[in-house]
Design a protein around this motif. Structure first.
Motif, PDB file in Angstrom:
ATOM      1  N   GLU A   1       2.217  -0.741   5.561  1.00 53.28           N
ATOM      2  CA  GLU A   1       2.639  -0.471   4.268  1.00 53.28           C
ATOM      3  C   GLU A   1       4.440  -1.080   4.575  1.00 53.28           C
ATOM      4  O   GLU A   1       4.680  -1.529   3.630  1.00 53.28           O
ATOM      5  CB  GLU A   1       2.657   0.829   3.858  1.00 53.28           C
ATOM      6  CG  GLU A   1       1.356   1.178   3.610  1.00 53.28           C
ATOM      7  CD  GLU A   1       1.195   2.788   3.016  1.00 53.28           C
ATOM      8  OE1 GLU A   1       0.334   2.823   2.391  1.00 53.28           O
ATOM      9  OE2 GLU A   1       1.863   3.315   3.492  1.00 53.28           O
TER      10      GLU A   1
ATOM     11  N   GLN B   1       4.325  -4.685   4.914  1.00 55.17           N
ATOM     12  CA  GLN B   1       4.100  -5.338   3.520  1.00 55.17           C
ATOM     13  C   GLN B   1       5.291  -5.256   2.589  1.00 55.17           C
ATOM     14  O   GLN B   1       5.491  -6.307   1.907  1.00 55.17           O
ATOM     15  CB  GLN B   1       2.936  -4.704   2.806  1.00 55.17           C
ATOM     16  CG  GLN B   1       1.500  -4.860   3.642  1.00 55.17           C
ATOM     17  CD  GLN B   1       0.538  -3.900   3.283  1.00 55.17           C
ATOM     18  OE1 GLN B   1       0.527  -2.961   2.390  1.00 55.17           O
ATOM     19  NE2 GLN B   1      -0.857  -4.421   3.374  1.00 55.17           N
ATOM     20  N   THR B   2       6.016  -4.328   2.629  1.00 53.35           N
ATOM     21  CA  THR B   2       7.007  -3.791   1.627  1.00 53.35           C
ATOM     22  C   THR B   2       8.092  -4.758   2.107  1.00 53.35           C
ATOM     23  O   THR B   2       8.929  -5.379   1.164  1.00 53.35           O
ATOM     24  CB  THR B   2       7.370  -2.450   1.556  1.00 53.35           C
ATOM     25  OG1 THR B   2       6.439  -1.686   1.083  1.00 53.35           O
ATOM     26  CG2 THR B   2       8.530  -2.357   0.772  1.00 53.35           C
TER      27      THR B   2
ATOM     28  N   ALA C   1       6.500  -6.199  -4.971  1.00 53.73           N
ATOM     29  CA  ALA C   1       5.596  -5.311  -5.430  1.00 53.73           C
ATOM     30  C   ALA C   1       6.042  -4.704  -6.857  1.00 53.73           C
ATOM     31  O   ALA C   1       6.967  -4.097  -6.752  1.00 53.73           O
ATOM     32  CB  ALA C   1       5.180  -4.109  -4.498  1.00 53.73           C
TER      33      ALA C   1
ATOM     34  N   GLU D   1       1.971   3.007  -6.045  1.00 50.63           N
ATOM     35  CA  GLU D   1       2.775   2.252  -4.915  1.00 50.63           C
ATOM     36  C   GLU D   1       1.619   1.426  -4.164  1.00 50.63           C
ATOM     37  O   GLU D   1       1.752   0.383  -4.081  1.00 50.63           O
ATOM     38  CB  GLU D   1       3.693   3.174  -4.121  1.00 50.63           C
ATOM     39  CG  GLU D   1       4.770   3.762  -4.794  1.00 50.63           C
ATOM     40  CD  GLU D   1       5.719   4.551  -3.880  1.00 50.63           C
ATOM     41  OE1 GLU D   1       5.579   4.532  -2.559  1.00 50.63           O
ATOM     42  OE2 GLU D   1       6.745   5.253  -4.328  1.00 50.63           O
TER      43      GLU D   1
ATOM     44  N   GLN E   1       1.149  -2.593  -3.917  1.00 52.00           N
ATOM     45  CA  GLN E   1       1.345  -3.168  -2.662  1.00 52.00           C
ATOM     46  C   GLN E   1      -0.024  -4.174  -2.254  1.00 52.00           C
ATOM     47  O   GLN E   1       0.248  -5.034  -1.759  1.00 52.00           O
ATOM     48  CB  GLN E   1       1.485  -2.098  -1.439  1.00 52.00           C
ATOM     49  CG  GLN E   1       2.634  -1.492  -1.363  1.00 52.00           C
ATOM     50  CD  GLN E   1       2.530  -0.420  -0.175  1.00 52.00           C
ATOM     51  OE1 GLN E   1       1.653   0.270   0.059  1.00 52.00           O
ATOM     52  NE2 GLN E   1       3.891  -0.237   0.269  1.00 52.00           N
TER      53      GLN E   1
END
Length: 325
Positions: free
Chosen positions: A92, A95-96, A107, A280, A284
């Motif tokens: 994660e 990805q963020t 996102a 969230e 994502q």
């Protein structure tokens, strides 16, 4: 009649005329100024309500149900009550991080707060967050233009929360759009709702309840005609899995978006924080997410904590209309 299961109303007894069958009781309380507080979250339903095509309901004035003296904006919290969002996994985080480096892959999160305006104190508390969330105002009670303009000044987007008939039939508001209404009646009421907030910059609606109404493509089409005429969008609250919202909005050329997550089906801080984390995760995965909550105390407290760090985790909080193509 004694209330045996009703949150803060437990144990209160009243003499009621129950000559006629009643399948739903809607309690009302009062605020510090003596104004009526509508408490739809405290509906008391008969266990057999689903067996009736047209349930009957009554108001129950519970004057012991007073507005609390607690100050929402300054209430002390403990670490146990206010856990921080769980740390993202390494995947994660990656990805963020990628999202933060590429505007096209960020996102985006839109938080919509329904039922705004009816309860003065809770509405003020949400507005005091001063974040770019979307406030959806009801069509009755204390809800008015002044609240909507105040929310805009605090950086919020405002929209219209339209009462629509659920399968568990009830008079949710002085006027609730229902499938048995003809085209002229539905459109007359919707135009009146929109005119009530004229000058506030509203440009979209979502359904308040409405599980029965939003399954009816014909009735929903009458609504879409007015939205198309005024250039407004439709947020489908998705109170039923059988909603015809997307199909009918597409048919009439009305901008459409649907809710992804309900934040506060349970009025519990930890539950709401978990739902915000779920929001969230949706963002994502798909690049954006829409969550709907209500101006409850625990929702306010959870949002206040969550909003303090959400941007640090690489998310972008936006108005709902920013996500509508």
């Amino acid at each position: 009649v004694q209330i045996r299961q009703a949150k803060n109303l437990l144990g209160i007894s009243y003499d009621l005329d129950l000559t006629d069958l009643v399948t739903r009781i809607m309690p009302t309380g009062e605020d510090k100024d003596g104004n009526v507080l509508y408490l739809p979250e405290l509906f008391l339903d008969s266990p057999l309500i689903d067996t009736y095509t047209h349930p009957k309901w009554i108001h129950l004035a519970v004057w012991e149900a007073k507005e609390s003296d607690d100050d929402w904006l300054t209430e002390p919290t403990t670490e146990k009550q206010m856990p921080q969002p769980s740390l993202p996994t390494q995947e994660e985080k990656a990805q963020t991080s990628d999202a933060a480096q590429n505007n096209d892959k960020k996102a985006f999160l839109a938080i919509v707060i329904d039922d705004m305006g009816v309860d003065v104190r809770s509405t003020d508390a949400i507005i005091a967050l001063k974040k770019p969330i979307t406030a959806s105002f009801l069509t009755y009670g204390s809800a008015n233009k002044d609240f909507a303009l105040k929310a805009q000044q605090a950086g919020m987007e405002v929209m219209l929360h339209v009462p629509m008939m659920p399968h568990h039939r009830a008079a949710l508001a002085p006027v609730t759009l229902a499938p048995e209404m003809d085209k002229a009646t539905i459109q007359k009421h919707l135009r009146a709702f929109m005119k009530y907030y004229e000058g506030t910059g509203m440009m979209g609606i979502n359904n308040h309840m409405g599980s029965e109404f939003t399954e009816n493509a014909q009735s929903l089409g009458y609504v879409m005609e007015i939205l198309k005429e005024n250039g407004w969008f439709f947020l489908d609250s998705k109170t039923t899995g059988k909603s015809a919202g997307k199909q009918v909005a597409t048919q009439y050329g009305v901008p459409y978006i649907a809710r992804d997550v309900f934040l506060d089906n349970e009025e519990d801080y930890n539950y709401i924080m978990e739902q915000l984390q779920q929001t969230e995760k949706v963002a994502q995965k798909y690049g954006r997410a829409v969550a709907i909550g209500h101006p409850h105390k625990q929702t306010y407290l959870a949002l206040k904590d969550w909003l303090a760090t959400v941007e640090e985790r690489g998310f972008v909080l936006v108005h709902l209309s920013d996500l509508i193509e």
